[in-house]
Write a protein that holds these residues in place. Structure first.
Motif, mmCIF file in Angstrom:
data_model
loop_
_atom_site.group_PDB
_atom_site.id
_atom_site.type_symbol
_atom_site.label_atom_id
_atom_site.label_comp_id
_atom_site.label_asym_id
_atom_site.label_seq_id
_atom_site.Cartn_x
_atom_site.Cartn_y
_atom_site.Cartn_z
ATOM 1 N N GLY A 1 -20.266 -4.438 -3.136
ATOM 2 C CA GLY A 1 -20.663 -3.531 -1.631
ATOM 3 C C GLY A 1 -19.977 -4.187 -0.175
ATOM 4 O O GLY A 1 -20.503 -3.865 0.494
ATOM 5 N N TYR A 2 -19.216 -5.315 -0.476
ATOM 6 C CA TYR A 2 -18.781 -6.205 0.839
ATOM 7 C C TYR A 2 -17.248 -6.122 0.761
ATOM 8 O O TYR A 2 -16.861 -5.788 -0.080
ATOM 9 C CB TYR A 2 -19.102 -7.713 0.533
ATOM 10 N N THR A 3 -17.264 -6.255 1.984
ATOM 11 C CA THR A 3 -15.160 -6.179 2.269
ATOM 12 C C THR A 3 -14.745 -7.618 2.140
ATOM 13 O O THR A 3 -15.203 -8.329 3.045
ATOM 14 C CB THR A 3 -15.126 -5.219 3.809
ATOM 15 N N LYS A 4 -14.157 -7.352 1.613
ATOM 16 C CA LYS A 4 -13.352 -8.715 1.053
ATOM 17 C C LYS A 4 -12.390 -8.936 1.731
ATOM 18 O O LYS A 4 -10.976 -8.347 1.357
ATOM 19 C CB LYS A 4 -13.430 -9.588 -0.016
ATOM 20 N N ALA A 5 -11.525 -9.727 2.395
ATOM 21 C CA ALA A 5 -9.751 -9.791 2.897
ATOM 22 C C ALA A 5 -9.115 -10.179 1.451
ATOM 23 O O ALA A 5 -9.653 -10.855 0.552
ATOM 24 C CB ALA A 5 -9.391 -11.345 3.684
ATOM 25 N N ASN A 6 -7.871 -9.844 1.445
ATOM 26 C CA ASN A 6 -6.492 -10.322 0.152
ATOM 27 C C ASN A 6 -5.613 -11.906 0.647
ATOM 28 O O ASN A 6 -4.686 -10.840 1.258
ATOM 29 C CB ASN A 6 -6.357 -8.586 -0.201
ATOM 30 N N PRO A 7 -6.208 -12.064 1.102
ATOM 31 C CA PRO A 7 -4.853 -13.521 2.125
ATOM 32 C C PRO A 7 -4.122 -13.646 0.958
ATOM 33 O O PRO A 7 -2.708 -13.901 1.397
ATOM 34 C CB PRO A 7 -5.727 -14.723 1.990
ATOM 35 N N ASP A 8 -3.818 -13.374 -0.300
ATOM 36 C CA ASP A 8 -2.591 -13.652 -1.538
ATOM 37 C C ASP A 8 -1.728 -12.918 -1.909
ATOM 38 O O ASP A 8 -0.699 -13.385 -1.996
ATOM 39 C CB ASP A 8 -3.622 -14.496 -2.590
ATOM 40 N N LEU A 9 -1.481 -11.271 -1.138
ATOM 41 C CA LEU A 9 -1.166 -9.776 -1.178
ATOM 42 C C LEU A 9 -0.257 -10.701 -0.140
ATOM 43 O O LEU A 9 -0.546 -10.568 0.572
ATOM 44 C CB LEU A 9 -1.634 -9.093 -0.616
ATOM 45 N N LYS A 10 0.709 -10.604 -1.483
ATOM 46 C CA LYS A 10 2.331 -11.158 0.104
ATOM 47 C C LYS A 10 3.429 -9.204 0.323
ATOM 48 O O LYS A 10 3.150 -8.632 -1.144
ATOM 49 C CB LYS A 10 3.438 -11.944 -1.395
ATOM 50 N N PRO A 11 4.038 -9.090 0.733
ATOM 51 C CA PRO A 11 4.469 -8.543 1.426
ATOM 52 C C PRO A 11 5.705 -7.885 0.058
ATOM 53 O O PRO A 11 5.903 -8.971 -0.850
ATOM 54 C CB PRO A 11 5.172 -8.405 1.964
ATOM 55 N N GLU A 12 6.522 -7.032 -0.259
ATOM 56 C CA GLU A 12 7.375 -6.576 -1.431
ATOM 57 C C GLU A 12 8.567 -6.750 -0.775
ATOM 58 O O GLU A 12 8.481 -6.839 0.744
ATOM 59 C CB GLU A 12 7.023 -5.089 -1.325
ATOM 60 N N PHE A 13 9.175 -7.318 -1.375
ATOM 61 C CA PHE A 13 10.958 -7.160 -1.057
ATOM 62 C C PHE A 13 11.729 -6.720 -2.180
ATOM 63 O O PHE A 13 11.203 -6.867 -3.369
ATOM 64 C CB PHE A 13 11.112 -8.661 -1.059
ATOM 65 N N GLY A 14 12.969 -5.728 -1.708
ATOM 66 C CA GLY A 14 13.200 -4.964 -2.875
ATOM 67 C C GLY A 14 15.065 -5.224 -2.090
ATOM 68 O O GLY A 14 15.567 -5.471 -0.980
ATOM 69 N N ASN A 15 16.026 -5.349 -3.360
ATOM 70 C CA ASN A 15 17.063 -4.644 -3.012
ATOM 71 C C ASN A 15 18.085 -3.428 -4.117
ATOM 72 O O ASN A 15 17.387 -3.856 -4.848
ATOM 73 C CB ASN A 15 17.993 -5.823 -3.490
ATOM 74 N N ASN A 16 18.451 -2.672 -3.278
ATOM 75 C CA ASN A 16 19.099 -1.814 -3.944
ATOM 76 C C ASN A 16 20.648 -1.510 -4.365
ATOM 77 O O ASN A 16 21.234 -2.360 -3.499
ATOM 78 C CB ASN A 16 18.705 -0.566 -3.045
ATOM 79 N N TYR A 17 20.632 -0.922 -5.125
ATOM 80 C CA TYR A 17 22.379 -1.177 -5.947
ATOM 81 C C TYR A 17 22.656 0.286 -6.032
ATOM 82 O O TYR A 17 21.785 0.735 -7.323
ATOM 83 C CB TYR A 17 22.731 -2.823 -6.567
ATOM 84 N N SER A 18 23.988 0.695 -5.761
ATOM 85 C CA SER A 18 24.259 2.244 -6.374
ATOM 86 C C SER A 18 25.898 2.327 -6.257
ATOM 87 O O SER A 18 26.161 1.516 -5.234
ATOM 88 C CB SER A 18 23.172 3.126 -5.296
ATOM 89 N N VAL A 19 26.264 3.074 -6.918
ATOM 90 C CA VAL A 19 27.920 2.642 -7.642
ATOM 91 C C VAL A 19 27.711 4.940 -7.489
ATOM 92 O O VAL A 19 27.052 5.156 -8.270
ATOM 93 C CB VAL A 19 28.683 2.885 -8.160
ATOM 94 N N ARG A 20 28.930 5.727 -6.361
ATOM 95 C CA ARG A 20 28.613 6.986 -7.125
ATOM 96 C C ARG A 20 29.988 7.714 -6.375
ATOM 97 O O ARG A 20 31.250 7.226 -5.333
ATOM 98 C CB ARG A 20 27.668 7.593 -5.900
ATOM 99 N N THR A 21 30.839 8.515 -7.014
ATOM 100 C CA THR A 21 32.021 9.288 -7.263
ATOM 101 C C THR A 21 31.263 10.425 -7.170
ATOM 102 O O THR A 21 31.011 10.984 -7.694
ATOM 103 C CB THR A 21 32.715 8.514 -8.500
ATOM 104 N N GLU A 22 32.482 11.625 -6.835
ATOM 105 C CA GLU A 22 32.197 13.152 -6.466
ATOM 106 C C GLU A 22 34.475 13.021 -6.153
ATOM 107 O O GLU A 22 35.017 12.524 -6.078
ATOM 108 C CB GLU A 22 31.630 12.844 -5.059
ATOM 109 N N TYR A 23 33.947 14.650 -6.811
ATOM 110 C CA TYR A 23 34.949 15.150 -6.981
ATOM 111 C C TYR A 23 35.177 16.058 -6.175
ATOM 112 O O TYR A 23 34.382 17.201 -6.969
ATOM 113 C CB TYR A 23 35.544 15.219 -8.613
#
Length: 108
Positions: A33-55
């Motif tokens: 019933g109480y609102t609590k802070a979540n100070p240990d929650l960190k932001p997400e970081f990501g790396n995206n790699y993609s290779v594509r071929t088109e004919y």
């Protein structure tokens, strides 16, 4: 980066980064019933790699194929369960949902 090795062929090499900060729902949660802070929650970081071929072929058409990989650090998820404090205080055992970070995640 887009390469053009042959007249009708393209090769695309893509790289990107991502960042997602916790929103207000994730930064605070309800417990007994109480609102609590979540100070240990960190932001997400990501790396995206993609290779594509088109004919491209005449008169109008394209054949394309690609692969991708995504690495995510500090992935955010919500774990639900009965907290020890709530279980001790009530016989019914209220459920608490707490947003947390995982170590890493991969897709691709």
């Amino acid at each position: 980066m887009i390469l053009h090795p042959l007249d009708e062929t393209y090769l695309k090499l893509l790289y990107g980064t991502a960042f997602r900060a916790p929103n207000s729902y994730e930064s605070y949660y309800m417990d007994f019933g109480y609102t609590k802070a979540n100070p240990d929650l960190k932001p997400e970081f990501g790396n995206n790699y993609s290779v594509r071929t088109e004919y491209y072929f005449e008169p109008v058409g394209v054949i394309a194929a690609g692969v991708f990989k995504t690495d995510i650090r500090d992935y955010q998820f919500t774990a639900s369960g009965v907290s020890a404090r709530t279980r001790a205080a009530t016989a019914s055992g209220s459920t608490t949902a707490v947003p947390s970070n995982a170590i890493s995640a991969r897709a691709g």
